[in-house]
Write an enzyme that holds these catalytic residues in place. Structure first.
Site, PDB file in Angstrom:
ATOM      1  N   SER A 262       0.912  -1.060  -0.143  1.00  0.00           N
ATOM      2  CA  SER A 262      -0.002  -0.172   0.288  1.00  0.00           C
ATOM      3  C   SER A 262       0.854   1.232  -0.060  1.00  0.00           C
ATOM      4  O   SER A 262       2.074   1.100   0.069  1.00  0.00           O
ATOM      5  CB  SER A 262      -0.884  -0.152   1.468  1.00  0.00           C
ATOM      6  OG  SER A 262       0.093   0.094   2.557  1.00  0.00           O
ATOM      7  N   LYS A 263       0.362   2.434  -0.386  1.00  0.00           N
ATOM      8  CA  LYS A 263       0.984   3.584  -0.049  1.00  0.00           C
ATOM      9  C   LYS A 263       1.537   3.725   1.114  1.00  0.00           C
ATOM     10  O   LYS A 263       2.757   4.298   1.305  1.00  0.00           O
ATOM     11  CB  LYS A 263       0.121   4.855  -0.330  1.00  0.00           C
ATOM     12  CG  LYS A 263      -0.392   5.040  -1.881  1.00  0.00           C
ATOM     13  CD  LYS A 263      -1.112   6.082  -1.960  1.00  0.00           C
ATOM     14  CE  LYS A 263      -1.834   6.240  -3.294  1.00  0.00           C
ATOM     15  NZ  LYS A 263      -2.632   7.151  -3.609  1.00  0.00           N
ATOM     16  N   ARG A 264       0.690   3.253   2.217  1.00  0.00           N
ATOM     17  CA  ARG A 264       1.527   3.486   3.520  1.00  0.00           C
ATOM     18  C   ARG A 264       2.569   2.727   3.663  1.00  0.00           C
ATOM     19  O   ARG A 264       3.615   2.953   4.323  1.00  0.00           O
ATOM     20  CB  ARG A 264       0.248   3.144   4.792  1.00  0.00           C
ATOM     21  CG  ARG A 264      -0.077   4.358   5.571  1.00  0.00           C
ATOM     22  CD  ARG A 264      -0.685   4.067   6.628  1.00  0.00           C
ATOM     23  NE  ARG A 264      -0.479   2.713   7.151  1.00  0.00           N
ATOM     24  CZ  ARG A 264      -1.801   1.882   7.115  1.00  0.00           C
ATOM     25  NH1 ARG A 264      -3.057   2.329   7.002  1.00  0.00           N
ATOM     26  NH2 ARG A 264      -1.485   0.543   7.789  1.00  0.00           N
ATOM     27  N   GLY A 266       4.637   2.000   1.565  1.00  0.00           N
ATOM     28  CA  GLY A 266       5.559   2.721   0.878  1.00  0.00           C
ATOM     29  C   GLY A 266       6.339   3.843   1.828  1.00  0.00           C
ATOM     30  O   GLY A 266       7.484   3.596   1.706  1.00  0.00           O
TER      31      GLY A 266
END
Ligand code: GLU
Length: 508
Positions: A262-264, A266
Protein backbone atom coordinates in the site's frame (compact mmCIF):
# COMPACT_ATOMS: atom_id res chain seq x y z
CA UNK A 1 21.69 -17.29 -31.28
CA UNK A 2 21.94 -13.52 -31.49
CA UNK A 3 23.52 -11.60 -28.68
CA UNK A 4 21.27 -11.20 -25.64
CA UNK A 5 20.00 -7.64 -25.35
CA UNK A 6 17.65 -6.59 -22.57
CA UNK A 7 16.21 -3.22 -21.76
CA UNK A 8 14.94 -1.34 -18.79
CA UNK A 9 12.43 1.13 -20.14
CA UNK A 10 11.34 3.48 -17.37
CA UNK A 11 9.03 6.41 -17.82
CA UNK A 12 10.53 9.38 -15.99
CA UNK A 13 7.45 9.96 -13.89
CA UNK A 14 8.68 9.49 -10.32
CA UNK A 15 10.97 7.60 -8.01
CA UNK A 16 12.22 4.08 -8.52
CA UNK A 17 10.64 1.67 -6.13
CA UNK A 18 11.40 -1.85 -4.97
CA UNK A 19 9.54 -3.66 -7.72
CA UNK A 20 11.00 -1.44 -10.42
CA UNK A 21 14.56 -1.97 -9.26
CA UNK A 22 14.03 -5.69 -8.99
CA UNK A 23 12.87 -5.70 -12.61
CA UNK A 24 16.05 -3.87 -13.59
CA UNK A 25 18.11 -6.28 -11.54
CA UNK A 26 16.68 -9.38 -13.17
CA UNK A 27 17.22 -7.78 -16.58
CA UNK A 28 20.77 -6.94 -15.63
CA UNK A 29 21.64 -10.34 -14.13
CA UNK A 30 20.17 -12.19 -17.06
CA UNK A 31 22.08 -10.07 -19.58
CA UNK A 32 25.38 -10.20 -17.73
CA UNK A 33 25.17 -13.94 -17.21
CA UNK A 34 24.81 -14.42 -20.98
CA UNK A 35 27.44 -11.84 -21.82
CA UNK A 36 24.68 -9.64 -23.21
CA UNK A 37 23.90 -5.93 -23.26
CA UNK A 38 21.83 -3.99 -20.78
CA UNK A 39 20.07 -1.04 -22.38
CA UNK A 40 18.23 1.77 -20.66
CA UNK A 41 15.63 3.48 -22.78
CA UNK A 42 13.71 6.45 -21.44
CA UNK A 43 10.04 6.18 -22.35
CA UNK A 44 8.97 9.78 -22.11
CA UNK A 45 6.24 9.98 -24.71
CA UNK A 46 3.60 10.92 -22.19
CA UNK A 47 4.57 14.52 -21.64
CA UNK A 48 1.74 15.08 -19.18
CA UNK A 49 3.31 12.71 -16.67
CA UNK A 50 6.85 14.01 -17.05
CA UNK A 51 8.64 14.85 -13.79
CA UNK A 52 11.73 17.03 -14.06
CA UNK A 53 14.69 15.40 -12.41
CA UNK A 54 13.28 11.89 -12.63
CA UNK A 55 15.66 10.78 -15.36
CA UNK A 56 18.76 11.87 -13.44
CA UNK A 57 17.34 10.18 -10.42
CA UNK A 58 16.96 6.90 -12.32
CA UNK A 59 20.57 6.99 -13.47
CA UNK A 60 21.82 7.87 -9.99
CA UNK A 61 19.89 4.93 -8.57
CA UNK A 62 21.33 2.54 -11.14
CA UNK A 63 24.81 3.78 -10.37
CA UNK A 64 24.31 3.39 -6.63
CA UNK A 65 23.05 -0.15 -7.19
CA UNK A 66 26.06 -0.99 -9.33
CA UNK A 67 24.11 -1.64 -12.52
CA UNK A 68 25.84 0.35 -15.21
CA UNK A 69 23.99 0.35 -18.55
CA UNK A 70 25.87 -0.56 -21.72
CA UNK A 71 23.69 1.79 -23.77
CA UNK A 72 21.47 4.66 -22.65
CA UNK A 73 20.90 8.37 -23.25
CA UNK A 74 23.82 8.94 -20.88
CA UNK A 75 26.10 6.21 -22.13
CA UNK A 76 25.28 6.53 -25.82
CA UNK A 77 25.32 3.53 -28.12
CA UNK A 78 24.70 2.35 -31.69
CA UNK A 79 20.90 2.72 -31.51
CA UNK A 80 20.80 6.28 -30.17
CA UNK A 81 18.80 8.30 -29.37
CA UNK A 82 17.60 6.31 -26.35
CA UNK A 83 15.00 8.84 -25.28
CA UNK A 84 11.70 8.22 -27.06
CA UNK A 85 10.75 11.89 -27.25
CA UNK A 86 13.85 12.35 -29.43
CA UNK A 87 12.73 9.53 -31.73
CA UNK A 88 9.29 11.03 -32.30
CA UNK A 89 9.58 11.26 -36.07
CA UNK A 90 10.32 7.63 -36.70
CA UNK A 91 7.14 6.15 -35.24
CA UNK A 92 4.65 7.70 -37.66
CA UNK A 93 5.76 5.57 -40.58
CA UNK A 94 4.99 2.40 -38.62
CA UNK A 95 1.56 3.76 -37.74
CA UNK A 96 0.93 4.50 -41.42
CA UNK A 97 2.14 1.06 -42.42
CA UNK A 98 -0.40 -0.45 -40.03
CA UNK A 99 -3.14 1.72 -41.51
CA UNK A 100 -2.34 0.80 -45.09
CA UNK A 101 -2.40 -2.87 -44.16
CA UNK A 102 -5.78 -2.49 -42.47
CA UNK A 103 -4.54 -3.04 -38.91
CA UNK A 104 -5.10 0.50 -37.69
CA UNK A 105 -7.12 3.57 -38.56
CA UNK A 106 -7.31 7.33 -38.15
CA UNK A 107 -9.80 8.52 -35.56
CA UNK A 108 -11.04 12.10 -35.63
CA UNK A 109 -13.35 11.98 -32.63
CA UNK A 110 -13.41 15.04 -30.42
CA UNK A 111 -13.42 14.77 -26.62
CA UNK A 112 -17.17 15.51 -26.82
CA UNK A 113 -17.67 12.61 -29.26
CA UNK A 114 -15.87 10.28 -26.86
CA UNK A 115 -17.92 11.54 -23.93
CA UNK A 116 -21.12 10.97 -25.89
CA UNK A 117 -20.01 7.46 -26.81
CA UNK A 118 -19.37 6.66 -23.16
CA UNK A 119 -22.84 7.88 -22.26
CA UNK A 120 -24.68 6.26 -25.17
CA UNK A 121 -23.14 2.84 -24.73
CA UNK A 122 -23.22 2.73 -20.97
CA UNK A 123 -25.09 -0.28 -19.59
CA UNK A 124 -25.30 -1.91 -16.18
CA UNK A 125 -22.85 -4.62 -17.27
CA UNK A 126 -20.56 -2.19 -19.04
CA UNK A 127 -20.50 1.04 -17.00
CA UNK A 128 -17.46 2.50 -18.79
CA UNK A 129 -17.54 1.51 -22.46
CA UNK A 130 -14.28 1.60 -24.34
CA UNK A 131 -13.44 2.49 -27.91
CA UNK A 132 -13.51 -1.03 -29.30
CA UNK A 133 -15.05 -3.35 -31.89
CA UNK A 134 -18.54 -2.70 -30.49
CA UNK A 135 -18.47 1.03 -31.01
CA UNK A 136 -15.84 1.84 -33.62
CA UNK A 137 -18.29 1.72 -36.53
CA UNK A 138 -20.39 4.37 -34.79
CA UNK A 139 -17.49 6.78 -34.44
CA UNK A 140 -15.74 9.35 -36.61
CA UNK A 141 -12.81 7.49 -38.12
CA UNK A 142 -11.28 6.33 -41.37
CA UNK A 143 -13.34 3.14 -41.20
CA UNK A 144 -16.64 5.01 -41.15
CA UNK A 145 -15.98 8.24 -43.08
CA UNK A 146 -15.79 8.34 -46.89
CA UNK A 147 -12.24 8.16 -48.20
CA UNK A 148 -12.39 11.66 -49.64
CA UNK A 149 -13.36 13.13 -46.35
CA UNK A 150 -10.55 11.33 -44.58
CA UNK A 151 -8.09 12.72 -47.12
CA UNK A 152 -9.53 16.18 -46.70
CA UNK A 153 -9.35 16.04 -42.91
CA UNK A 154 -5.76 14.85 -43.06
CA UNK A 155 -4.86 17.54 -45.59
CA UNK A 156 -6.40 20.14 -43.27
CA UNK A 157 -4.37 18.76 -40.39
CA UNK A 158 -7.50 17.99 -38.45
CA UNK A 159 -6.81 16.73 -34.95
CA UNK A 160 -6.63 12.96 -35.03
CA UNK A 161 -5.13 9.91 -33.43
CA UNK A 162 -4.24 6.50 -34.84
CA UNK A 163 -5.88 3.49 -33.21
CA UNK A 164 -5.16 -0.20 -33.54
CA UNK A 165 -8.07 -2.18 -35.00
CA UNK A 166 -8.35 -5.08 -32.61
CA UNK A 167 -9.57 -8.18 -34.45
CA UNK A 168 -12.76 -9.86 -33.25
CA UNK A 169 -12.75 -13.33 -31.74
CA UNK A 170 -9.05 -14.11 -32.02
CA UNK A 171 -7.07 -15.83 -29.33
CA UNK A 172 -3.77 -14.05 -28.84
CA UNK A 173 -1.22 -16.31 -27.18
CA UNK A 174 2.42 -16.15 -26.31
CA UNK A 175 4.85 -17.92 -24.06
CA UNK A 176 5.94 -15.93 -21.06
CA UNK A 177 9.17 -16.99 -19.35
CA UNK A 178 7.42 -16.90 -15.98
CA UNK A 179 3.74 -17.42 -16.65
CA UNK A 180 4.33 -19.91 -19.50
CA UNK A 181 1.39 -20.08 -21.95
CA UNK A 182 -0.74 -16.93 -21.76
CA UNK A 183 -3.84 -16.31 -23.87
CA UNK A 184 -6.18 -13.37 -24.36
CA UNK A 185 -9.48 -12.95 -26.16
CA UNK A 186 -8.91 -10.15 -28.66
CA UNK A 187 -12.55 -9.01 -28.43
CA UNK A 188 -11.99 -7.94 -24.84
CA UNK A 189 -9.19 -5.55 -25.71
CA UNK A 190 -9.98 -1.99 -26.79
CA UNK A 191 -8.65 -0.16 -29.84
CA UNK A 192 -5.70 1.46 -28.10
CA UNK A 193 -4.35 4.75 -29.38
CA UNK A 194 -0.99 4.20 -31.08
CA UNK A 195 -0.21 7.72 -32.22
CA UNK A 196 -1.53 10.71 -30.32
CA UNK A 197 -2.87 13.98 -31.66
CA UNK A 198 0.43 15.71 -30.91
CA UNK A 199 2.23 13.21 -33.15
CA UNK A 200 3.83 11.40 -30.24
CA UNK A 201 3.45 7.64 -30.20
CA UNK A 202 1.85 6.08 -27.19
CA UNK A 203 3.81 3.63 -25.14
CA UNK A 204 2.24 0.70 -27.01
CA UNK A 205 3.58 1.65 -30.40
CA UNK A 206 6.88 3.02 -29.17
CA UNK A 207 7.76 0.00 -27.05
CA UNK A 208 7.28 -2.40 -29.94
CA UNK A 209 9.06 -0.27 -32.53
CA UNK A 210 12.00 0.41 -30.25
CA UNK A 211 12.34 -3.15 -29.02
CA UNK A 212 12.55 -4.09 -32.68
CA UNK A 213 14.94 -1.35 -33.78
CA UNK A 214 17.16 -1.84 -30.75
CA UNK A 215 17.27 -5.60 -31.33
CA UNK A 216 15.96 -6.47 -27.91
CA UNK A 217 15.92 -10.23 -27.38
CA UNK A 218 14.27 -10.42 -23.95
CA UNK A 219 11.79 -7.99 -22.44
CA UNK A 220 11.27 -8.29 -18.70
CA UNK A 221 8.81 -5.99 -17.06
CA UNK A 222 6.34 -5.82 -14.19
CA UNK A 223 3.21 -7.93 -14.18
CA UNK A 224 1.12 -4.78 -14.42
CA UNK A 225 1.97 -4.78 -18.14
CA UNK A 226 0.60 -8.25 -18.79
CA UNK A 227 -2.80 -6.88 -19.82
CA UNK A 228 -1.10 -4.74 -22.50
CA UNK A 229 0.79 -7.71 -23.88
CA UNK A 230 -1.91 -8.76 -26.41
CA UNK A 231 -1.67 -5.34 -28.06
CA UNK A 232 2.10 -5.63 -28.21
CA UNK A 233 1.99 -9.17 -29.58
CA UNK A 234 -0.39 -8.09 -32.33
CA UNK A 235 1.79 -5.12 -33.22
CA UNK A 236 4.75 -7.45 -33.46
CA UNK A 237 2.78 -9.76 -35.70
CA UNK A 238 1.57 -6.92 -37.94
CA UNK A 239 4.84 -4.98 -38.17
CA UNK A 240 7.84 -7.22 -37.72
CA UNK A 241 6.71 -10.85 -37.55
CA UNK A 242 6.34 -12.89 -34.39
CA UNK A 243 9.63 -14.67 -34.98
CA UNK A 244 11.48 -11.48 -34.21
CA UNK A 245 9.53 -10.74 -31.04
CA UNK A 246 11.55 -10.69 -27.82
CA UNK A 247 10.82 -13.29 -25.19
CA UNK A 248 8.59 -11.78 -22.57
CA UNK A 249 8.79 -12.18 -18.83
CA UNK A 250 6.19 -10.45 -16.68
CA UNK A 251 7.60 -10.31 -13.18
CA UNK A 252 5.25 -10.78 -10.23
CA UNK A 253 4.50 -7.87 -7.97
CA UNK A 254 6.19 -7.45 -4.65
CA UNK A 255 3.73 -7.70 -1.80
CA UNK A 256 3.74 -6.07 1.61
CA UNK A 257 3.46 -8.09 4.81
CA UNK A 258 -0.33 -8.03 4.46
CA UNK A 259 -0.91 -8.32 0.73
CA UNK A 260 -0.36 -5.76 -2.00
CA UNK A 261 2.01 -2.97 -1.08
CA UNK A 262 0.00 0.00 0.00
CA UNK A 263 1.01 3.65 -0.16
CA UNK A 264 1.37 3.57 3.61
CA UNK A 265 3.73 0.60 3.37
CA UNK A 266 5.65 2.62 0.82
CA UNK A 267 6.18 5.50 3.19
CA UNK A 268 6.91 3.15 6.08
CA UNK A 269 9.54 1.09 4.34
CA UNK A 270 11.11 3.82 2.27
CA UNK A 271 10.51 2.10 -1.00
CA UNK A 272 12.29 4.47 -3.29
CA UNK A 273 15.93 3.60 -3.67
CA UNK A 274 16.79 6.95 -2.30
CA UNK A 275 15.15 10.21 -1.49
CA UNK A 276 13.66 12.16 -4.31
CA UNK A 277 14.09 15.87 -4.36
CA UNK A 278 10.54 16.25 -5.55
CA UNK A 279 7.27 15.23 -4.02
CA UNK A 280 6.31 11.76 -5.12
CA UNK A 281 3.12 12.17 -7.16
CA UNK A 282 2.06 8.70 -6.04
CA UNK A 283 2.20 9.40 -2.33
CA UNK A 284 2.25 13.25 -2.32
CA UNK A 285 5.06 12.99 0.15
CA UNK A 286 8.76 13.55 0.23
CA UNK A 287 9.90 10.04 0.89
CA UNK A 288 13.09 8.72 2.35
CA UNK A 289 14.59 5.86 0.46
CA UNK A 290 16.65 2.84 1.30
CA UNK A 291 19.86 4.80 0.99
CA UNK A 292 18.87 7.41 3.56
CA UNK A 293 17.60 4.71 5.87
CA UNK A 294 21.10 3.35 6.04
CA UNK A 295 21.08 0.51 3.56
CA UNK A 296 24.17 -0.58 1.67
CA UNK A 297 23.78 -1.10 -2.08
CA UNK A 298 25.26 -4.60 -1.71
CA UNK A 299 22.52 -5.52 0.75
CA UNK A 300 19.79 -3.83 -1.23
CA UNK A 301 20.70 -5.75 -4.38
CA UNK A 302 20.99 -8.98 -2.45
CA UNK A 303 17.62 -8.68 -0.73
CA UNK A 304 15.90 -7.68 -3.96
CA UNK A 305 17.39 -10.61 -5.87
CA UNK A 306 16.07 -13.15 -3.41
CA UNK A 307 12.61 -11.56 -3.30
CA UNK A 308 11.10 -14.06 -5.67
CA UNK A 309 14.15 -15.98 -6.79
CA UNK A 310 16.46 -18.61 -5.30
CA UNK A 311 19.12 -20.86 -6.73
CA UNK A 312 17.71 -23.98 -5.10
CA UNK A 313 20.21 -23.96 -2.23
CA UNK A 314 20.02 -22.54 1.28
CA UNK A 315 22.35 -19.69 0.38
CA UNK A 316 21.01 -16.24 1.21
CA UNK A 317 23.95 -13.90 0.84
CA UNK A 318 25.10 -13.16 -2.68
CA UNK A 319 27.39 -10.54 -4.10
CA UNK A 320 26.54 -9.10 -7.51
CA UNK A 321 29.16 -11.42 -9.08
CA UNK A 322 27.61 -14.45 -7.41
CA UNK A 323 24.15 -13.37 -8.50
CA UNK A 324 25.30 -13.04 -12.09
CA UNK A 325 26.86 -16.47 -11.82
CA UNK A 326 23.81 -18.17 -10.29
CA UNK A 327 20.81 -16.32 -11.68
CA UNK A 328 18.32 -18.02 -13.93
CA UNK A 329 14.83 -16.96 -14.95
CA UNK A 330 13.40 -20.44 -14.49
CA UNK A 331 13.87 -20.10 -10.75
CA UNK A 332 11.90 -16.86 -10.52
CA UNK A 333 8.62 -17.61 -8.74
CA UNK A 334 5.37 -16.80 -10.50
CA UNK A 335 3.67 -15.82 -7.23
CA UNK A 336 4.16 -12.38 -5.70
CA UNK A 337 7.06 -12.19 -3.26
CA UNK A 338 6.53 -10.75 0.22
CA UNK A 339 8.68 -7.88 1.34
CA UNK A 340 9.60 -7.97 5.01
CA UNK A 341 11.42 -4.96 6.40
CA UNK A 342 12.95 -6.89 9.32
CA UNK A 343 14.41 -9.40 6.89
CA UNK A 344 15.69 -6.52 4.77
CA UNK A 345 17.50 -5.18 7.83
CA UNK A 346 18.95 -8.61 8.47
CA UNK A 347 20.50 -8.60 4.99
CA UNK A 348 21.92 -5.17 5.58
CA UNK A 349 23.44 -6.19 8.88
CA UNK A 350 25.07 -9.22 7.31
CA UNK A 351 26.64 -6.97 4.68
CA UNK A 352 27.74 -4.40 7.25
CA UNK A 353 29.55 -7.20 9.09
CA UNK A 354 30.88 -8.82 5.94
CA UNK A 355 32.33 -5.76 4.21
CA UNK A 356 35.38 -3.89 5.47
CA UNK A 357 34.39 -0.71 7.28
CA UNK A 358 36.39 1.27 4.74
CA UNK A 359 33.73 0.36 2.19
CA UNK A 360 31.07 2.49 3.90
CA UNK A 361 32.81 4.71 6.42
CA UNK A 362 32.50 7.80 4.23
CA UNK A 363 28.72 7.55 4.48
CA UNK A 364 28.83 7.06 8.25
CA UNK A 365 31.19 9.99 8.51
CA UNK A 366 28.62 12.15 6.74
CA UNK A 367 26.03 11.09 9.32
CA UNK A 368 28.36 11.97 12.21
CA UNK A 369 29.26 15.32 10.69
CA UNK A 370 25.63 16.15 9.98
CA UNK A 371 25.04 15.69 13.69
CA UNK A 372 27.88 17.97 14.65
CA UNK A 373 30.66 15.47 15.37
CA UNK A 374 33.75 16.34 13.40
CA UNK A 375 35.88 13.37 12.42
CA UNK A 376 39.52 14.43 12.40
CA UNK A 377 41.28 11.12 12.82
CA UNK A 378 40.23 8.63 10.15
CA UNK A 379 42.23 5.76 11.61
CA UNK A 380 40.47 6.15 14.94
CA UNK A 381 37.10 6.41 13.17
CA UNK A 382 37.71 3.15 11.29
CA UNK A 383 38.67 1.45 14.52
CA UNK A 384 35.54 2.70 16.30
CA UNK A 385 33.25 1.54 13.47
CA UNK A 386 34.96 -1.84 13.49
CA UNK A 387 34.22 -2.11 17.24
CA UNK A 388 30.49 -1.47 16.92
CA UNK A 389 29.52 -2.87 13.53
CA UNK A 390 28.18 -6.06 15.15
CA UNK A 391 25.50 -3.85 16.71
CA UNK A 392 24.45 -1.87 13.64
CA UNK A 393 21.88 -3.34 11.24
CA UNK A 394 21.69 0.03 9.45
CA UNK A 395 24.36 2.63 8.74
CA UNK A 396 22.22 5.11 10.63
CA UNK A 397 22.65 2.97 13.78
CA UNK A 398 26.36 3.74 13.95
CA UNK A 399 25.80 7.16 15.44
CA UNK A 400 24.00 6.01 18.58
CA UNK A 401 26.27 3.01 18.92
CA UNK A 402 29.50 4.96 18.65
CA UNK A 403 28.93 8.58 19.59
CA UNK A 404 30.34 8.00 23.09
CA UNK A 405 33.73 7.38 21.52
CA UNK A 406 33.65 11.08 20.71
CA UNK A 407 31.74 12.78 23.48
CA UNK A 408 31.56 12.41 27.24
CA UNK A 409 28.11 11.18 28.30
CA UNK A 410 25.75 14.01 29.17
CA UNK A 411 23.54 11.74 31.29
CA UNK A 412 23.72 8.32 32.94
CA UNK A 413 21.56 5.26 33.31
CA UNK A 414 20.91 6.06 36.96
CA UNK A 415 18.40 3.28 37.50
CA UNK A 416 21.18 0.74 36.97
CA UNK A 417 23.91 2.46 38.98
CA UNK A 418 22.09 4.10 41.89
CA UNK A 419 21.02 0.94 43.75
CA UNK A 420 24.64 -0.30 43.66
CA UNK A 421 26.34 2.98 44.52
CA UNK A 422 27.69 2.67 48.04
CA UNK A 423 30.72 4.22 49.71
CA UNK A 424 32.95 1.31 48.83
CA UNK A 425 32.19 1.94 45.14
CA UNK A 426 33.04 5.59 45.47
CA UNK A 427 36.34 4.68 47.13
CA UNK A 428 37.06 2.07 44.50
CA UNK A 429 36.66 4.51 41.62
CA UNK A 430 38.62 7.23 43.43
CA UNK A 431 41.53 4.82 43.85
CA UNK A 432 41.11 3.52 40.31
CA UNK A 433 41.60 7.06 39.04
CA UNK A 434 44.86 7.33 40.98
CA UNK A 435 46.04 4.02 39.55
CA UNK A 436 45.04 4.88 36.00
CA UNK A 437 46.75 8.26 36.33
CA UNK A 438 50.01 6.46 36.67
CA UNK A 439 49.40 3.58 34.27
CA UNK A 440 52.40 3.77 32.00
CA UNK A 441 51.30 1.53 29.19
CA UNK A 442 47.61 2.14 28.34
CA UNK A 443 46.30 -1.03 26.71
CA UNK A 444 43.33 -3.36 27.19
CA UNK A 445 45.29 -5.82 29.30
CA UNK A 446 46.87 -3.24 31.64
CA UNK A 447 43.53 -1.43 32.06
CA UNK A 448 41.77 -4.68 32.91
CA UNK A 449 44.49 -6.00 35.21
CA UNK A 450 44.63 -2.82 37.30
CA UNK A 451 40.84 -2.87 37.53
CA UNK A 452 40.52 -6.51 38.55
CA UNK A 453 43.42 -6.38 41.00
CA UNK A 454 41.88 -3.43 42.76
CA UNK A 455 38.48 -5.15 42.89
CA UNK A 456 40.03 -8.24 44.46
CA UNK A 457 41.96 -6.10 46.92
CA UNK A 458 38.73 -4.31 47.92
CA UNK A 459 36.72 -7.50 47.81
CA UNK A 460 33.98 -6.07 45.56
CA UNK A 461 32.23 -8.05 42.81
CA UNK A 462 33.96 -7.34 39.51
CA UNK A 463 30.71 -7.69 37.52
CA UNK A 464 29.00 -4.86 39.38
CA UNK A 465 32.02 -2.61 39.07
CA UNK A 466 32.34 -3.30 35.40
CA UNK A 467 28.70 -2.38 34.83
CA UNK A 468 29.25 0.91 36.69
CA UNK A 469 32.43 1.63 34.74
CA UNK A 470 30.51 1.07 31.52
CA UNK A 471 27.77 3.53 32.50
CA UNK A 472 30.50 6.02 33.49
CA UNK A 473 32.15 5.78 30.07
CA UNK A 474 29.13 5.28 27.83
CA UNK A 475 26.17 6.70 29.75
CA UNK A 476 24.22 3.46 29.21
CA UNK A 477 24.86 -0.25 29.51
CA UNK A 478 25.45 -0.74 25.78
CA UNK A 479 28.58 -0.97 23.70
CA UNK A 480 31.49 -3.31 23.14
CA UNK A 481 33.85 -4.55 25.91
CA UNK A 482 34.31 -1.85 28.52
CA UNK A 483 38.12 -2.13 28.58
CA UNK A 484 38.12 -1.96 24.81
CA UNK A 485 36.23 1.33 25.09
CA UNK A 486 38.62 2.65 27.75
CA UNK A 487 41.61 1.85 25.57
CA UNK A 488 40.03 3.52 22.55
CA UNK A 489 39.05 6.78 24.24
CA UNK A 490 42.47 6.97 25.92
CA UNK A 491 43.89 7.30 29.38
CA UNK A 492 43.11 10.96 30.06
CA UNK A 493 39.53 10.75 28.79
CA UNK A 494 38.83 7.55 30.75
CA UNK A 495 40.05 9.18 33.95
CA UNK A 496 38.09 12.30 33.18
CA UNK A 497 34.83 10.35 32.61
CA UNK A 498 35.26 8.21 35.74
CA UNK A 499 35.93 11.26 37.86
CA UNK A 500 33.01 13.22 36.46
CA UNK A 501 30.59 10.31 36.98
CA UNK A 502 31.94 9.53 40.46
CA UNK A 503 31.27 13.07 41.56
CA UNK A 504 27.84 12.89 39.97
CA UNK A 505 26.79 9.64 41.63
CA UNK A 506 28.09 10.76 45.03
CA UNK A 507 26.06 13.93 44.95
CA UNK A 508 22.78 12.64 43.37
N1 GLU B 1 7.65 2.53 -19.91
C1 GLU B 1 7.10 1.40 -19.23
C2 GLU B 1 7.16 1.72 -17.73
O1 GLU B 1 7.13 2.83 -17.39
C3 GLU B 1 7.91 0.17 -19.56
C4 GLU B 1 7.17 -1.11 -19.62
C5 GLU B 1 7.96 -2.14 -20.41
O2 GLU B 1 9.04 -2.50 -19.94
O3 GLU B 1 7.53 -2.56 -21.47
O4 GLU B 1 7.24 0.91 -16.88
Amino acid sequence: MSKVRVRFAPSPTGGLHLGGVRTVLYNYLFAKKQGGDFIVRIEDTDQTRFVAGAEDYIFNCLKWCGMEPDESPLHGGPYAPYRQSERKELYRKYAEQLISNGFAYYAFDTPEDLEKMRNDFKTAENPSPQYDGNVRMQMKNSLTLPEDEVKKLLAENARHVVRIKMPAGETISFTDMIHHEVSFDSSLVDDKVLLKADGMPTYHLAVVVDDYLMKITHAFRGEEWLSSAPVHVLLWKYLFGLDNMPQWAHLPLIMGPSGKLSKRDGAKYGFPVFAMNWTDPKTSELTEGFKERGFLPEAFINLLAVLGWNDGTEQELYSMEELIENFSMDRVHAAGAKFDFEKAKWFNHEWIKKLPVTNYEARVKEIFESKGIEIKDDIYFTKVLELVKERCPLLTDFFDQAVFFYITPASYDEASVKPKWENDKNDFFAELVTKYNSTADWNISSIETEFKNLATEKNIKVGELQMILRVMLVGTKMGPGVFVIAEAIGNAETVNRIEKARVYFSSH
